[in-house]
Design an enzyme around this catalytic site. Structure first.
Site, PDB file in Angstrom:
ATOM      1  N   TYR A 212      -1.030 -12.780  58.233  1.00  0.00           N
ATOM      2  CA  TYR A 212      -0.995 -11.358  57.905  1.00  0.00           C
ATOM      3  C   TYR A 212      -1.867 -11.019  56.692  1.00  0.00           C
ATOM      4  O   TYR A 212      -2.350  -9.895  56.558  1.00  0.00           O
ATOM      5  CB  TYR A 212       0.439 -10.904  57.618  1.00  0.00           C
ATOM      6  CG  TYR A 212       1.352 -10.883  58.820  1.00  0.00           C
ATOM      7  CD1 TYR A 212       0.853 -11.052  60.106  1.00  0.00           C
ATOM      8  CD2 TYR A 212       2.712 -10.694  58.678  1.00  0.00           C
ATOM      9  CE1 TYR A 212       1.688 -11.033  61.210  1.00  0.00           C
ATOM     10  CE2 TYR A 212       3.558 -10.669  59.782  1.00  0.00           C
ATOM     11  CZ  TYR A 212       3.041 -10.841  61.039  1.00  0.00           C
ATOM     12  OH  TYR A 212       3.878 -10.816  62.128  1.00  0.00           O
ATOM     13  N   LYS A 262       4.559 -25.221  63.641  1.00  0.00           N
ATOM     14  CA  LYS A 262       3.859 -25.620  64.868  1.00  0.00           C
ATOM     15  C   LYS A 262       2.895 -26.747  64.509  1.00  0.00           C
ATOM     16  O   LYS A 262       1.685 -26.700  64.764  1.00  0.00           O
ATOM     17  CB  LYS A 262       3.111 -24.423  65.468  1.00  0.00           C
ATOM     18  CG  LYS A 262       2.606 -24.641  66.894  1.00  0.00           C
ATOM     19  CD  LYS A 262       3.702 -24.915  67.904  1.00  0.00           C
ATOM     20  CE  LYS A 262       3.117 -25.029  69.312  1.00  0.00           C
ATOM     21  NZ  LYS A 262       4.111 -25.529  70.275  1.00  0.00           N
ATOM     22  N   ASP A 295       8.257 -22.686  69.176  1.00  0.00           N
ATOM     23  CA  ASP A 295       8.611 -22.322  70.544  1.00  0.00           C
ATOM     24  C   ASP A 295       9.986 -22.851  70.916  1.00  0.00           C
ATOM     25  O   ASP A 295      10.784 -22.164  71.559  1.00  0.00           O
ATOM     26  CB  ASP A 295       7.538 -22.798  71.536  1.00  0.00           C
ATOM     27  CG  ASP A 295       7.051 -24.203  71.260  1.00  0.00           C
ATOM     28  OD1 ASP A 295       7.429 -24.809  70.242  1.00  0.00           O
ATOM     29  OD2 ASP A 295       6.254 -24.723  72.081  1.00  0.00           O
ATOM     30  N   ASP A 319       8.684 -13.488  61.168  1.00  0.00           N
ATOM     31  CA  ASP A 319       8.735 -12.115  61.656  1.00  0.00           C
ATOM     32  C   ASP A 319       9.380 -12.075  63.039  1.00  0.00           C
ATOM     33  O   ASP A 319      10.252 -11.250  63.330  1.00  0.00           O
ATOM     34  CB  ASP A 319       7.316 -11.543  61.701  1.00  0.00           C
ATOM     35  CG  ASP A 319       7.281 -10.044  61.932  1.00  0.00           C
ATOM     36  OD1 ASP A 319       8.353  -9.409  62.015  1.00  0.00           O
ATOM     37  OD2 ASP A 319       6.168  -9.491  62.018  1.00  0.00           O
ATOM     38  N   ASP A 323      13.792 -11.324  63.941  1.00  0.00           N
ATOM     39  CA  ASP A 323      14.167 -10.257  64.867  1.00  0.00           C
ATOM     40  C   ASP A 323      14.973 -10.808  66.031  1.00  0.00           C
ATOM     41  O   ASP A 323      15.945 -10.185  66.490  1.00  0.00           O
ATOM     42  CB  ASP A 323      12.917  -9.547  65.392  1.00  0.00           C
ATOM     43  CG  ASP A 323      12.444  -8.433  64.471  1.00  0.00           C
ATOM     44  OD1 ASP A 323      13.069  -8.242  63.412  1.00  0.00           O
ATOM     45  OD2 ASP A 323      11.454  -7.761  64.800  1.00  0.00           O
TER      46      ASP A 323
END
Length: 436
Positions: A212, A262, A295, A319, A323
């Site tokens: 970001y 990851k 994942d 992020d 959620d």
């Protein structure tokens, strides 16, 4: 030395036709070479800094997270924002007024602009006046930002740009998002009762680094075709400080920490894993550390969320996962969050959006902002007992069978109420000065 070698390799591979993207990466890398403190900020912690190693024999380097010591009067900045933001802020102010009267302290509140409201007023999603007001406060309470009205604006004039500017300017690098399933709302979750009953997860998300904020970034034309690119980057210092916050949070909860990355395909994730492992094993030996690919973590949060206690991850993964974790509870309207830095005030806000489709209709759920105010009391203002009062009051109104539309279930025999009535109900319980 490694960075210098990388730059020369990049130049060599592009020497025949160095394009604009290559040159931007080289420029950003040279800036890093010349900046020794680009990823550090002053400490908010009384007894240590997050970037300093602990002394011999200690197990944690992080002091309590309060920004200020307990006192009689606090300066609070309110950011009502957009959509339902002003409505839920009004309800929360009513609750805080009852709390102040009951407990004998004062919150001197000043409103400031952010998001679409700021764009409309001064053509800036987070004007300098708002930033300065926030910085001189003891804490900041934010409702929500955004709306369809500004979606087609240039990126620098979108409400979300104001939020990113606030986080970066205030050094808010750690986001704490609890996802606790309340007994009264188990059936509001879309998952089976046996899956979500007893779930209590804290997601610690790094907030000011990663893709970001990484540079270079943009959309350029190369060989007549548009190419979009972003830079996923973390420094060791950035990982160290978020790992220490996560270790501290985990040590005060169930003692289990899952770091999500990851690392099987991303070099930046391999650094994340290496640094996190080093910090937690050396400084938090009583915390059980595990690692999980993002994942798999996304799947496991749905399959069996009770396996998690505290999770720590980078900005983009956090992020998404925070959620996802929030929906275990059944509604974003019930979930608070805290964003804190190493110095100065934190920002406390609900996880939900601005819901412009119901703005002004008295349908919003104010409970997440009320619970965010409780987190503000606990983490910034050193008033844990007052935070407990707010949290118990929220559970009490649910016990009374009051529900806003987002948590109302067909056949639950509960009363449907609006934002105003729900806020008043919580305020009345807080004012009653009885154990709830």
């Amino acid at each position: 030395l490694t960075l210098v070698t990388w730059i020369f390799a990049l130049l060599s591979s592009s020497v025949r036709q160095p394009n604009i993207i290559t040159m931007k990466f080289i420029t950003a890398s040279l800036c890093l070479l010349g900046t020794t403190s680009a990823f550090t900020t002053p400490s908010r912690y009384a007894s240590s800094t997050l970037l300093s190693p602990p002394s011999a024999g200690t197990t944690t380097a992080v002091a309590p997270l309060a920004a200020v010591s307990k006192k009689d009067t606090y300066q609070i900045t309110l950011l009502p924002g957009d959509g339902i933001g002003p409505e839920i802020m009004t309800a929360t102010k009513q609750v805080l007024a009852s709390l102040q009267s009951r407990c004998g302290f004062t919150l001197e509140m000043t409103e400031a602009l952010i998001g679409g409201a700021a764009i409309d007023a001064v053509n800036d999603p987070f004007p300098d006046e708002s930033l300065q007001q926030c910085l001189k406060s003891d804490s900041v309470l934010l409702s929500c930002i955004g709306g369809y009205k500004w979606d087609s604006n240039p990126r620098e004039l979108r409400p979300e740009s104001g939020l990113l500017k606030m986080r970066k300017s205030m050094g808010l690098f750690a986001n704490l998002r609890p996802a606790k399933v309340l007994d009264q709302l188990i059936d509001a979750s879309t998952l089976k009762r046996e899956v979500v009953e007893g779930v209590d997860v804290m997601v610690v998300r790094e907030l000011t680094g990663d893709v970001y904020f990484g540079a270079p970034k943009g959309i350029d034309v190369v060989d007549g075709k548009r190419i979009g690119y972003n830079n996923m980057i973390y420094s060791e210092d950035e990982i160290v400080r978020i790992a220490r916050v996560a270790g501290d949070v985990a040590s005060k909860r169930g003692g289990k920490l899952c770091s999500v990355d990851k690392a099987n395909v991303l070099d930046v994730s391999q650094l994340w894993r290496d640094v996190t492992t080093d910090i937690i094993t050396k400084e938090f030996p009583d915390v059980e550390l595990s690692h999980m690919y993002v994942d798999n973590a996304a799947m496991q949060l749905i399959r069996w969320p009770k396996q998690f206690d505290t999770m720590v991850t980078g900005n983009i993964f956090g992020d998404i996962l925070s959620d996802e974790a929030s929906m275990l509870v059944g509604s974003l309207g019930m979930l608070p969050s805290a964003s804190i830095g190493e110095s100065g005030p934190g920002v406390f806000e609900p996880c939900h959006g601005s819901a412009p489709d119901i703005a002004g209709e008295d349908k919003a759920n104010p409970l997440a902002l009320i619970l965010s105010a409780a987190m503000m009391l606990r983490y910034d203002l050193d008033r844990a007992e007052e935070a407990d009062i707010l949290e118990r009051a929220v559970e009490a109104v649910l016990d009374q069978g009051l529900r806003t539309a987002d948590i109302k279930q067909e056949g639950d025999n509960c009363k449907l109420v609006g934002c105003i009535e729900m806020g008043k109900a919580v305020a009345d319980i807080v004012a009653a000065a009885v154990e709830v």
